[in-house]
Scaffold this motif. Structure first.
Motif, PDB file in Angstrom:
ATOM      1  N   PRO A  43      36.211  34.894  31.044  1.00  0.00           N
ATOM      2  CA  PRO A  43      35.933  33.460  31.016  1.00  0.00           C
ATOM      3  C   PRO A  43      36.214  32.869  29.649  1.00  0.00           C
ATOM      4  CG  PRO A  43      33.893  34.723  30.999  1.00  0.00           C
ATOM      5  CD  PRO A  43      34.999  35.696  31.259  1.00  0.00           C
ATOM      6  N   SER A  44      36.469  31.587  29.622  1.00  0.00           N
ATOM      7  CA  SER A  44      36.789  30.895  28.373  1.00  0.00           C
ATOM      8  C   SER A  44      35.611  30.931  27.417  1.00  0.00           C
ATOM      9  CB  SER A  44      37.155  29.438  28.674  1.00  0.00           C
ATOM     10  OG  SER A  44      37.344  28.731  27.475  1.00  0.00           O
ATOM     11  N   THR A  45      35.911  31.129  26.128  1.00  0.00           N
ATOM     12  CA  THR A  45      34.858  31.176  25.107  1.00  0.00           C
ATOM     13  C   THR A  45      34.981  30.030  24.131  1.00  0.00           C
ATOM     14  OG1 THR A  45      36.223  32.643  23.776  1.00  0.00           O
ATOM     15  CG2 THR A  45      34.628  33.667  25.246  1.00  0.00           C
ATOM     16  N   GLY A  46      35.624  28.966  24.519  1.00  0.00           N
ATOM     17  CA  GLY A  46      35.683  27.796  23.656  1.00  0.00           C
ATOM     18  C   GLY A  46      36.526  28.042  22.427  1.00  0.00           C
ATOM     19  N   LEU A  47      35.915  27.873  21.235  1.00  0.00           N
ATOM     20  CA  LEU A  47      36.646  28.029  19.988  1.00  0.00           C
ATOM     21  C   LEU A  47      37.103  29.459  19.759  1.00  0.00           C
ATOM     22  CD1 LEU A  47      34.594  25.841  17.485  1.00  0.00           C
ATOM     23  CD2 LEU A  47      36.777  25.298  18.531  1.00  0.00           C
ATOM     24  N   GLY A  48      36.449  30.402  20.385  1.00  0.00           N
ATOM     25  CA  GLY A  48      36.785  31.793  20.128  1.00  0.00           C
ATOM     26  C   GLY A  48      38.210  32.138  20.492  1.00  0.00           C
TER      27      GLY A  48
ATOM     28  N   LEU B 271      30.133  26.978  28.461  1.00  0.00           N
ATOM     29  CA  LEU B 271      28.865  27.633  28.796  1.00  0.00           C
ATOM     30  C   LEU B 271      28.637  27.662  30.308  1.00  0.00           C
ATOM     31  CD1 LEU B 271      26.213  28.876  27.799  1.00  0.00           C
ATOM     32  CD2 LEU B 271      25.286  26.557  27.645  1.00  0.00           C
ATOM     33  N   PHE B 272      29.006  26.606  30.996  1.00  0.00           N
ATOM     34  CA  PHE B 272      28.832  26.579  32.450  1.00  0.00           C
ATOM     35  C   PHE B 272      29.738  27.609  33.126  1.00  0.00           C
ATOM     36  CE2 PHE B 272      27.591  22.288  31.103  1.00  0.00           C
ATOM     37  CZ  PHE B 272      26.337  22.199  31.681  1.00  0.00           C
ATOM     38  N   ALA B 273      30.961  27.781  32.602  1.00  0.00           N
ATOM     39  CA  ALA B 273      31.865  28.774  33.180  1.00  0.00           C
ATOM     40  C   ALA B 273      31.343  30.190  32.967  1.00  0.00           C
ATOM     41  CB  ALA B 273      33.259  28.621  32.567  1.00  0.00           C
ATOM     42  N   ILE B 274      30.742  30.427  31.824  1.00  0.00           N
ATOM     43  CA  ILE B 274      30.213  31.769  31.551  1.00  0.00           C
ATOM     44  C   ILE B 274      29.002  32.063  32.427  1.00  0.00           C
ATOM     45  CG2 ILE B 274      29.087  33.171  29.785  1.00  0.00           C
ATOM     46  CD1 ILE B 274      30.889  31.872  27.733  1.00  0.00           C
ATOM     47  N   ILE B 275      28.162  31.065  32.622  1.00  0.00           N
ATOM     48  CA  ILE B 275      26.998  31.267  33.488  1.00  0.00           C
ATOM     49  C   ILE B 275      27.446  31.609  34.906  1.00  0.00           C
ATOM     50  CG2 ILE B 275      25.024  30.093  34.550  1.00  0.00           C
ATOM     51  CD1 ILE B 275      24.689  28.528  31.961  1.00  0.00           C
ATOM     52  N   ALA B 276      28.480  30.941  35.393  1.00  0.00           N
ATOM     53  CA  ALA B 276      28.995  31.246  36.731  1.00  0.00           C
ATOM     54  C   ALA B 276      29.634  32.626  36.774  1.00  0.00           C
ATOM     55  CB  ALA B 276      30.012  30.184  37.145  1.00  0.00           C
ATOM     56  N   ALA B 277      30.216  33.081  35.654  1.00  0.00           N
ATOM     57  CA  ALA B 277      30.886  34.388  35.626  1.00  0.00           C
ATOM     58  C   ALA B 277      29.902  35.546  35.686  1.00  0.00           C
ATOM     59  CB  ALA B 277      31.748  34.499  34.372  1.00  0.00           C
ATOM     60  N   PHE B 278      28.635  35.314  35.355  1.00  0.00           N
ATOM     61  CA  PHE B 278      27.646  36.395  35.404  1.00  0.00           C
ATOM     62  C   PHE B 278      27.481  36.934  36.830  1.00  0.00           C
ATOM     63  CE2 PHE B 278      26.172  35.234  31.149  1.00  0.00           C
ATOM     64  CZ  PHE B 278      25.823  36.478  30.648  1.00  0.00           C
TER      65      PHE B 278
ATOM     66  N   LEU C 169      30.625  32.711  22.530  1.00  0.00           N
ATOM     67  CA  LEU C 169      30.429  31.272  22.664  1.00  0.00           C
ATOM     68  C   LEU C 169      29.283  30.783  21.786  1.00  0.00           C
ATOM     69  CD1 LEU C 169      31.077  28.586  24.052  1.00  0.00           C
ATOM     70  CD2 LEU C 169      29.468  29.227  25.856  1.00  0.00           C
ATOM     71  N   LEU C 170      28.185  31.535  21.733  1.00  0.00           N
ATOM     72  CA  LEU C 170      27.052  31.127  20.898  1.00  0.00           C
ATOM     73  C   LEU C 170      27.433  31.114  19.415  1.00  0.00           C
ATOM     74  CD1 LEU C 170      24.108  33.013  22.675  1.00  0.00           C
ATOM     75  CD2 LEU C 170      24.713  30.590  22.838  1.00  0.00           C
ATOM     76  N   VAL C 171      28.226  32.098  19.005  1.00  0.00           N
ATOM     77  CA  VAL C 171      28.696  32.106  17.612  1.00  0.00           C
ATOM     78  C   VAL C 171      29.607  30.910  17.350  1.00  0.00           C
ATOM     79  CG1 VAL C 171      30.020  33.400  15.907  1.00  0.00           C
ATOM     80  CG2 VAL C 171      28.458  34.603  17.444  1.00  0.00           C
ATOM     81  N   SER C 172      30.454  30.610  18.329  1.00  0.00           N
ATOM     82  CA  SER C 172      31.360  29.472  18.181  1.00  0.00           C
ATOM     83  C   SER C 172      30.600  28.158  18.080  1.00  0.00           C
ATOM     84  CB  SER C 172      32.328  29.415  19.370  1.00  0.00           C
ATOM     85  OG  SER C 172      33.116  30.578  19.439  1.00  0.00           O
ATOM     86  N   LEU C 173      29.551  28.010  18.890  1.00  0.00           N
ATOM     87  CA  LEU C 173      28.739  26.798  18.813  1.00  0.00           C
ATOM     88  C   LEU C 173      28.035  26.684  17.463  1.00  0.00           C
ATOM     89  CD1 LEU C 173      27.166  26.756  22.410  1.00  0.00           C
ATOM     90  CD2 LEU C 173      28.883  25.168  21.474  1.00  0.00           C
TER      91      LEU C 173
ATOM     92  N   ALA D 136      28.749  38.642  29.427  1.00  0.00           N
ATOM     93  CA  ALA D 136      27.804  38.792  28.329  1.00  0.00           C
ATOM     94  C   ALA D 136      28.529  38.751  26.980  1.00  0.00           C
ATOM     95  CB  ALA D 136      27.034  40.098  28.498  1.00  0.00           C
ATOM     96  N   VAL D 137      29.671  39.430  26.911  1.00  0.00           N
ATOM     97  CA  VAL D 137      30.465  39.394  25.665  1.00  0.00           C
ATOM     98  C   VAL D 137      30.940  37.974  25.384  1.00  0.00           C
ATOM     99  CG1 VAL D 137      32.556  40.236  24.543  1.00  0.00           C
ATOM    100  CG2 VAL D 137      31.171  41.788  25.940  1.00  0.00           C
ATOM    101  N   ALA D 138      31.403  37.292  26.430  1.00  0.00           N
ATOM    102  CA  ALA D 138      31.874  35.923  26.264  1.00  0.00           C
ATOM    103  C   ALA D 138      30.751  34.992  25.827  1.00  0.00           C
ATOM    104  CB  ALA D 138      32.490  35.421  27.564  1.00  0.00           C
TER     105      ALA D 138
END
Length: 238
Positions: free
Chosen positions: A201-206, A131-138, A152-156, A146-148
């Motif tokens: 950016p990384s999306t975790g489990l996705g 989540l921190f990496a995605i926030i920085a990618a904005f 990520l939210l679905v993965s969480l 935004a897609v990531a």
């Protein structure tokens, strides 16, 4: 000299119940509806036909005998009939304090349960880091970020759901087992979309194919014959 017709005839098995103090012969079957006389004590180890346990059955969770050769015990799918009726039915009994307690579960379900719980907790951890990496990618690629973020939210949500559902599965809820099977399918979809987004950016489990393979193993363990018998035994005692 006695008449042959008056000689005592041999007693037929089952013709007369044993008297107190007598040991019934091998293979003896008491007549239907027969009640032993008062004070009668059967010999040690003797079991009436109604007291003999059938192989492949649970007398209670955790006590299981393997089915005899030739007896049915394969896969048989049935839609669960124990679905939750309220939000409280979805929450684990006793909260999350008993997350790592697996008394009474067969080995297959123990392994499957820990796979779901540990992978869910790891997914939550890596999801929060991502989540921190995605926030920085904005600040650089807002559209891709935004897609990531959606992935990520679905993965969480999937990771949190599988922990809760695994605990309900441990309680013998068949609907939770079916929901975990559906989560494995969702993990496959997330892995596919995550691999498409490899440049972002990384999306975790996705983007974790390994996570999907692990969940697939957990699904197979939940549907093995030994696990099937345990769910039926729990359902019969509920």
């Amino acid at each position: 000299m006695s008449n042959p017709d008056e000689a005592p005839q041999p007693q037929q098995p089952g013709a007369q119940p044993p008297q107190p103090g007598n040991v019934p012969p091998a293979g003896y079957q008491p007549p239907q509806g027969y009640q032993p006389p008062q004070g009668y004590q059967p010999p040690p180890g003797y079991q009436s036909p109604g007291q003999q346990s059938q192989p492949g059955q649970y007398s209670q969770p955790g006590q299981y005998s393997q089915p005899a050769a030739g007896q049915p015990g394969g896969f048989h799918f049935e839609m669960p009939t124990d679905g939750p009726r309220s939000f409280n039915d979805v929450l684990p009994q006793g909260g999350f304090s008993g997350m790592f307690k697996t008394q009474g579960l067969p080995t297959e379900l123990k392994v499957s349960y820990f796979i779901w719980v540990i992978s869910g907790l790891v997914g939550l951890l890596f999801g929060l880091i991502g989540l921190f990496a995605i926030i920085a990618a904005f600040a650089f690629i807002p559209a891709l970020a935004a897609v990531a973020l959606v992935l990520l939210l679905v993965s969480l949500a999937v990771a949190a759901a599988q922990v809760v559902l695994a605990m309900k599965m441990k309680e013998g809820k068949e609907w939770a087992r079916l929901a975990l099977t559906a989560i494995a399918a969702v993990s496959l979809v997330l892995a596919i979309f995550g691999s498409i987004n490899m440049g972002g950016p990384s999306t975790g489990l996705g983007s974790n194919w390994f996570g999907f393979l692990v969940s697939a193993v957990a699904v197979v363990l939940m549907w093995l014959p030994n696990s099937q018998l345990w769910f039926k035994a729990v359902k019969g005692t509920a």
